[in-house]
Design a protein around this motif. Structure first.
Motif, short mmCIF file in Angstrom:
data_model
loop_
_atom_site.label_atom_id
_atom_site.label_comp_id
_atom_site.label_asym_id
_atom_site.label_seq_id
_atom_site.Cartn_x
_atom_site.Cartn_y
_atom_site.Cartn_z
N GLN A 149 51.81 75.87 64.85
CA GLN A 149 51.54 74.60 64.20
C GLN A 149 50.13 74.13 64.55
O GLN A 149 49.60 74.45 65.63
N GLU A 150 49.56 73.40 63.65
CA GLU A 150 48.25 72.79 63.90
C GLU A 150 48.27 72.01 65.20
O GLU A 150 49.24 71.30 65.50
N THR A 200 41.75 76.65 71.16
CA THR A 200 42.27 75.35 71.55
C THR A 200 42.47 74.48 70.31
O THR A 200 41.60 74.45 69.43
N ALA A 201 43.61 73.81 70.26
CA ALA A 201 43.89 72.87 69.16
C ALA A 201 43.65 73.54 67.80
O ALA A 201 42.78 73.11 67.03
N ALA A 202 44.41 74.58 67.53
CA ALA A 202 44.20 75.37 66.32
C ALA A 202 44.30 74.52 65.06
O ALA A 202 45.07 73.56 64.99
N GLN A 203 43.51 74.91 64.07
CA GLN A 203 43.48 74.23 62.78
C GLN A 203 43.79 75.23 61.67
O GLN A 203 43.59 76.43 61.84
N PRO A 204 44.27 74.75 60.52
CA PRO A 204 44.58 75.68 59.42
C PRO A 204 43.40 76.56 59.03
O PRO A 204 43.59 77.70 58.61
N THR A 257 48.43 82.62 61.65
CA THR A 257 48.70 81.61 60.62
C THR A 257 48.86 80.26 61.33
O THR A 257 49.70 80.14 62.22
N VAL A 258 48.06 79.30 60.94
CA VAL A 258 48.16 77.96 61.50
C VAL A 258 48.68 77.04 60.41
O VAL A 258 48.02 76.83 59.39
#
Lengths: 115, 111
Positions: free
Chosen positions: B14-15, B77-81, B108-109
């Motif tokens: 998840q994001e 860190t703090a993955a984004q789509p 896949t985020v």
């Protein structure tokens, strides 16, 4: 040009047909590479040119695969009598000099589907 | 043969979550590279690590080269789509030849 250009982007061939894939590298780049990428896998090396000389073709899977770069710029990868297992994305990359320290710039690839 | 093993093969998060992907080998490398490949595009170089133990940061991405120069990791860190893609590690040629790639981690985020 600004980047590595490949054509066609998509090619559908019937089994047994011959195909030709073109790569226009970045202008002035000495080294040119062809890679094959199957779905969900990393690129697999096919062949390498330094200017017009093909220095390494150890990755070509069979004698049906042939690559050329006659004037040291544009390159063509030819696949004769295509088989279903040839279906993949064919990536071309160029590099400014022969040095492995330089950045490898890839094109968007040519997706070949053999029916 | 310089075999590069990447893990995990697939990762769906998840994001906002953090993640680490790995690139391992039994061989010693003079350097390792990380690429990101988006669907329908070619791989794009993110970073080259050269010195054992080296850490490089690229915004939210942190790359580390193992002390023995046999492995590397990528931490996001703090993955984004927008981080979605195939992450590939590669061993560049020591002379004028080819780079060798691992099979990658497909990230896949989800928003």
């Amino acid at each position: 040009g600004a980047g590595v250009s490949q054509s066609p982007r998509y090619k559908v061939a019937k089994r047994g047909q011959d195909v030709a894939l073109r790569c226009d590298p970045i202008s002035g780049h000495v080294s040119l590479f062809w890679y094959q990428q199957a779905l969900g896998q990393g690129p697999e090396f096919l062949t390498y040119f330094q200017n017009e000389a093909q220095l390494d073709k150890s990755g070509l899977p069979s004698d049906r695969f042939f690559a050329e770069r006659p004037e040291g710029s544009v390159s063509t990868l030819k696949i004769q009598r295509t088989q279903q297992e040839d279906s993949a994305v064919y990536l071309c990359a160029s590099r400014l000099t022969y040095s492995g320290a330089n950045v490898l710039t890839f094109g968007a690839g040519s997706r070949l589907t053999v029916l | 043969t310089q075999l590069l093993e990447q893990s995990p093969q697939f990762l769906s998060i998840q994001e906002g979550e953090n993640l680490t992907v790995y690139c391992n080998s039994s061989s010693v490398f003079s350097s390792l590279q990380w690429y990101r490949q988006e669907p329908g595009e070619g791989p794009v170089l993110l970073v080259t690590v050269v010195t054992g133990g080296e850490v490089k940061k690229l915004k939210r991405l942190t790359f580390q080269f193992g002390d023995a120069r046999k492995d590397s990791s990528l931490h996001i860190t703090a993955a984004q789509p927008g981080d979605t893609g195939l992450y590939l590690c590669a061993a560049p040629s020591t002379n004028a030849g080819k780079s060798t790639f691992g099979d990658g981690t497909t990230l896949t985020v989800k928003p």
